[in-house]
Design a protein around this motif. Structure first.
Motif, mmCIF file in Angstrom:
data_model
loop_
_atom_site.group_PDB
_atom_site.id
_atom_site.type_symbol
_atom_site.label_atom_id
_atom_site.label_comp_id
_atom_site.label_asym_id
_atom_site.label_seq_id
_atom_site.Cartn_x
_atom_site.Cartn_y
_atom_site.Cartn_z
ATOM 1 N N ARG A 1 57.828 30.023 47.809
ATOM 2 C CA ARG A 1 58.431 30.913 48.703
ATOM 3 C C ARG A 1 57.721 32.276 48.838
ATOM 4 O O ARG A 1 56.689 32.397 48.063
ATOM 5 N N ALA A 2 58.052 32.981 49.660
ATOM 6 C CA ALA A 2 57.236 34.224 50.161
ATOM 7 C C ALA A 2 57.161 35.130 49.123
ATOM 8 O O ALA A 2 56.148 35.881 48.915
ATOM 9 N N ARG A 3 58.061 35.421 48.214
ATOM 10 C CA ARG A 3 58.049 36.474 47.472
ATOM 11 C C ARG A 3 57.009 35.989 46.164
ATOM 12 O O ARG A 3 56.705 36.836 45.315
ATOM 13 N N ASP A 4 56.547 34.610 46.069
ATOM 14 C CA ASP A 4 55.507 34.350 45.002
ATOM 15 C C ASP A 4 54.125 35.037 45.563
ATOM 16 O O ASP A 4 53.361 35.188 44.554
ATOM 17 N N LEU A 5 54.181 35.602 46.559
ATOM 18 C CA LEU A 5 52.890 36.226 47.216
ATOM 19 C C LEU A 5 52.679 37.365 46.237
ATOM 20 O O LEU A 5 51.366 37.800 45.887
ATOM 21 N N THR A 6 53.566 38.216 45.842
ATOM 22 C CA THR A 6 53.269 39.444 44.925
ATOM 23 C C THR A 6 52.740 38.883 43.762
ATOM 24 O O THR A 6 51.754 39.580 43.244
ATOM 25 N N HIS A 7 53.319 37.832 43.014
ATOM 26 C CA HIS A 7 52.604 37.209 41.943
ATOM 27 C C HIS A 7 51.270 37.045 42.159
ATOM 28 O O HIS A 7 50.353 37.093 41.244
ATOM 29 N N LEU A 8 51.045 36.349 43.001
ATOM 30 C CA LEU A 8 49.366 35.775 43.358
ATOM 31 C C LEU A 8 48.628 36.747 43.676
ATOM 32 O O LEU A 8 47.398 37.019 43.261
ATOM 33 N N GLU A 9 49.118 37.882 44.205
ATOM 34 C CA GLU A 9 48.297 39.222 44.574
ATOM 35 C C GLU A 9 47.595 39.670 43.163
ATOM 36 O O GLU A 9 46.591 40.076 43.098
ATOM 37 N N LYS A 10 48.719 39.834 42.302
ATOM 38 C CA LYS A 10 48.356 40.164 40.730
ATOM 39 C C LYS A 10 47.122 39.348 40.151
ATOM 40 O O LYS A 10 46.624 39.720 39.616
ATOM 41 N N VAL A 11 47.563 37.973 40.245
ATOM 42 C CA VAL A 11 46.690 37.068 39.811
ATOM 43 C C VAL A 11 45.020 37.417 40.364
ATOM 44 O O VAL A 11 44.047 37.527 39.575
ATOM 45 N N LEU A 12 44.867 37.506 41.745
ATOM 46 C CA LEU A 12 43.592 37.641 42.333
ATOM 47 C C LEU A 12 42.961 38.874 41.740
ATOM 48 O O LEU A 12 41.757 38.994 41.994
ATOM 49 N N GLN A 13 43.706 39.692 41.512
ATOM 50 C CA GLN A 13 42.917 41.169 40.867
ATOM 51 C C GLN A 13 42.576 41.036 39.356
ATOM 52 O O GLN A 13 42.264 41.943 38.676
ATOM 53 N N SER A 14 43.078 40.005 38.645
ATOM 54 C CA SER A 14 42.926 39.746 37.256
ATOM 55 C C SER A 14 41.644 39.321 36.644
ATOM 56 O O SER A 14 40.950 38.610 37.286
ATOM 57 N N ALA A 15 41.378 39.854 35.537
ATOM 58 C CA ALA A 15 40.344 39.192 34.806
ATOM 59 C C ALA A 15 40.202 37.460 34.538
ATOM 60 O O ALA A 15 39.380 37.075 34.507
ATOM 61 N N ASP A 16 41.833 37.067 34.280
ATOM 62 C CA ASP A 16 41.970 35.822 33.959
ATOM 63 C C ASP A 16 41.529 35.037 35.070
ATOM 64 O O ASP A 16 41.104 33.867 35.028
ATOM 65 N N TYR A 17 41.742 35.358 36.330
ATOM 66 C CA TYR A 17 41.340 34.519 37.453
ATOM 67 C C TYR A 17 40.032 34.450 37.786
ATOM 68 O O TYR A 17 39.449 33.391 37.872
ATOM 69 N N HIS A 18 39.438 35.503 37.506
ATOM 70 C CA HIS A 18 37.764 35.385 37.467
ATOM 71 C C HIS A 18 37.090 34.697 36.326
ATOM 72 O O HIS A 18 36.360 33.895 36.684
ATOM 73 N N ALA A 19 37.920 34.553 35.261
ATOM 74 C CA ALA A 19 37.267 33.551 34.027
ATOM 75 C C ALA A 19 37.803 32.150 34.645
ATOM 76 O O ALA A 19 36.783 31.151 34.285
ATOM 77 N N ALA A 20 38.612 31.790 35.089
ATOM 78 C CA ALA A 20 39.172 30.544 35.510
ATOM 79 C C ALA A 20 38.128 30.164 36.644
ATOM 80 O O ALA A 20 37.549 28.919 36.573
ATOM 81 N N CYS A 21 37.700 31.088 37.529
ATOM 82 C CA CYS A 21 36.793 30.461 38.495
ATOM 83 C C CYS A 21 35.331 30.390 38.131
ATOM 84 O O CYS A 21 34.551 29.858 38.944
ATOM 85 N N GLN A 22 34.904 30.962 36.668
ATOM 86 C CA GLN A 22 33.755 30.444 36.236
ATOM 87 C C GLN A 22 33.583 29.005 35.714
ATOM 88 O O GLN A 22 32.484 28.623 35.533
ATOM 89 N N LEU A 23 34.753 28.345 35.792
ATOM 90 C CA LEU A 23 34.602 27.011 35.197
ATOM 91 C C LEU A 23 34.043 26.025 36.114
ATOM 92 O O LEU A 23 34.215 26.482 37.589
ATOM 93 N N PRO A 24 33.618 24.770 35.969
ATOM 94 C CA PRO A 24 33.063 23.974 36.836
ATOM 95 C C PRO A 24 34.066 23.186 37.581
ATOM 96 O O PRO A 24 34.437 22.238 37.290
ATOM 97 N N LEU A 25 35.000 23.928 38.642
ATOM 98 C CA LEU A 25 36.183 23.486 39.293
ATOM 99 C C LEU A 25 35.575 22.259 40.199
ATOM 100 O O LEU A 25 34.532 22.295 40.761
ATOM 101 N N THR A 26 36.669 21.461 40.432
ATOM 102 C CA THR A 26 36.477 20.309 41.362
ATOM 103 C C THR A 26 36.758 20.972 42.834
ATOM 104 O O THR A 26 37.618 21.463 43.037
ATOM 105 N N VAL A 27 35.740 20.594 43.642
ATOM 106 C CA VAL A 27 35.947 21.035 45.204
ATOM 107 C C VAL A 27 36.057 19.585 46.038
ATOM 108 O O VAL A 27 35.090 18.900 45.919
ATOM 109 N N PRO A 28 37.214 19.714 46.422
ATOM 110 C CA PRO A 28 37.493 18.009 47.304
ATOM 111 C C PRO A 28 36.681 18.282 48.523
ATOM 112 O O PRO A 28 36.193 19.425 49.052
ATOM 113 N N THR A 29 36.420 17.019 49.212
ATOM 114 C CA THR A 29 35.575 17.130 50.383
ATOM 115 C C THR A 29 36.503 16.482 51.490
ATOM 116 O O THR A 29 37.298 15.555 51.435
#
Length: 224
Positions: A194-222
């Motif tokens: 729902r739209a109100r989830d966007l507030t939580h996601l905004e916090k995530v994108l500014q967090s150190a935890d998000y950047h730590a997750a993005c350092q993992l070898p994540l899978t990128v679909p084609t």
């Protein structure tokens, strides 16, 4: 991938206006491709593949009309129940990417005994299974070896980003940190309902935890 942006088909977005709010924000964040994954389950959301594809055409039209810089794919989040088993036997699972990824979730009470067999059958049919939000299942807490086993059986792991900011409680948040620390994350996703989830996601994108997750070898679909 992993969001519920098809209006009125499950417990996610209920109208086209709210869908537009969410899609605009995703585009503003620089997301270029959206894979929507509405629920498919026998008791609550017995959506057919054709119904979901038709609903997807409305969102495609919305993106085109509003000139959003997004491409859009309709997949699904399958609860591993009898309906899932029937759809699997019929080779009727909505997947995404040329790799044919399929998102699955289990019930909250217990891990299905049939899950290893289903994972095997999916791969025999050319699908690549992904387990949705393992940090939210209580029965994996203290039993992370079960997740390593499932991964060895060919099942990828998908982390809900909102778990990192406590959206699903403190235990899910701690488990999310464990998954990142152990490298047990292949996909990171919004699970936007729902739209109100966007507030939580905004916090995530500014967090150190998000950047730590993005350092993992994540899978990128084609996508073609």
């Amino acid at each position: 991938m992993h969001n519920h942006l098809l209006p009125g088909v499950d417990d996610g977005i209920q109208d086209i206006d709210e869908a537009l709010v969410c899609l605009r924000q995703l585009a503003d964040w620089g997301i270029q491709h959206v894979v929507t994954t509405p629920h498919v389950s026998q008791d609550f959301h017995p959506n057919t593949s054709d119904q979901l594809r038709e609903a997807g055409k409305l969102v495609q039209a919305l993106i085109h009309t509003n000139e959003l810089p997004l491409t859009f794919t309709v997949a699904a989040e399958y609860l591993t129940d009898e309906l899932f088993d029937a759809r699997l036997q019929q080779d009727d699972l909505l997947s995404f990417g040329t790799e044919r990824f399929v998102l699955i979730e289990t019930g909250w009470a217990a891990l299905p005994r049939q899950l290893p067999n289903w994972l095997f059958q999916m791969q025999v049919k050319g699908y690549r299974p992904i387990l949705a939000h393992p940090e939210r299942y209580q029965y994996f807490r203290g039993h992370i070896d079960h997740l390593f086993y499932l991964r060895q059986q060919g099942c990828s792991m998908q982390l809900n980003l909102m778990s990192l900011v406590g959206r699903y409680g403190s235990e899910a948040r701690r488990m999310a940190h464990t998954l990142i620390r152990e490298g047990l994350v292949d996909f990171v996703s919004s699970d936007l309902h729902r739209a109100r989830d966007l507030t939580h996601l905004e916090k995530v994108l500014q967090s150190a935890d998000y950047h730590a997750a993005c350092q993992l070898p994540l899978t990128v679909p084609t996508f073609v």
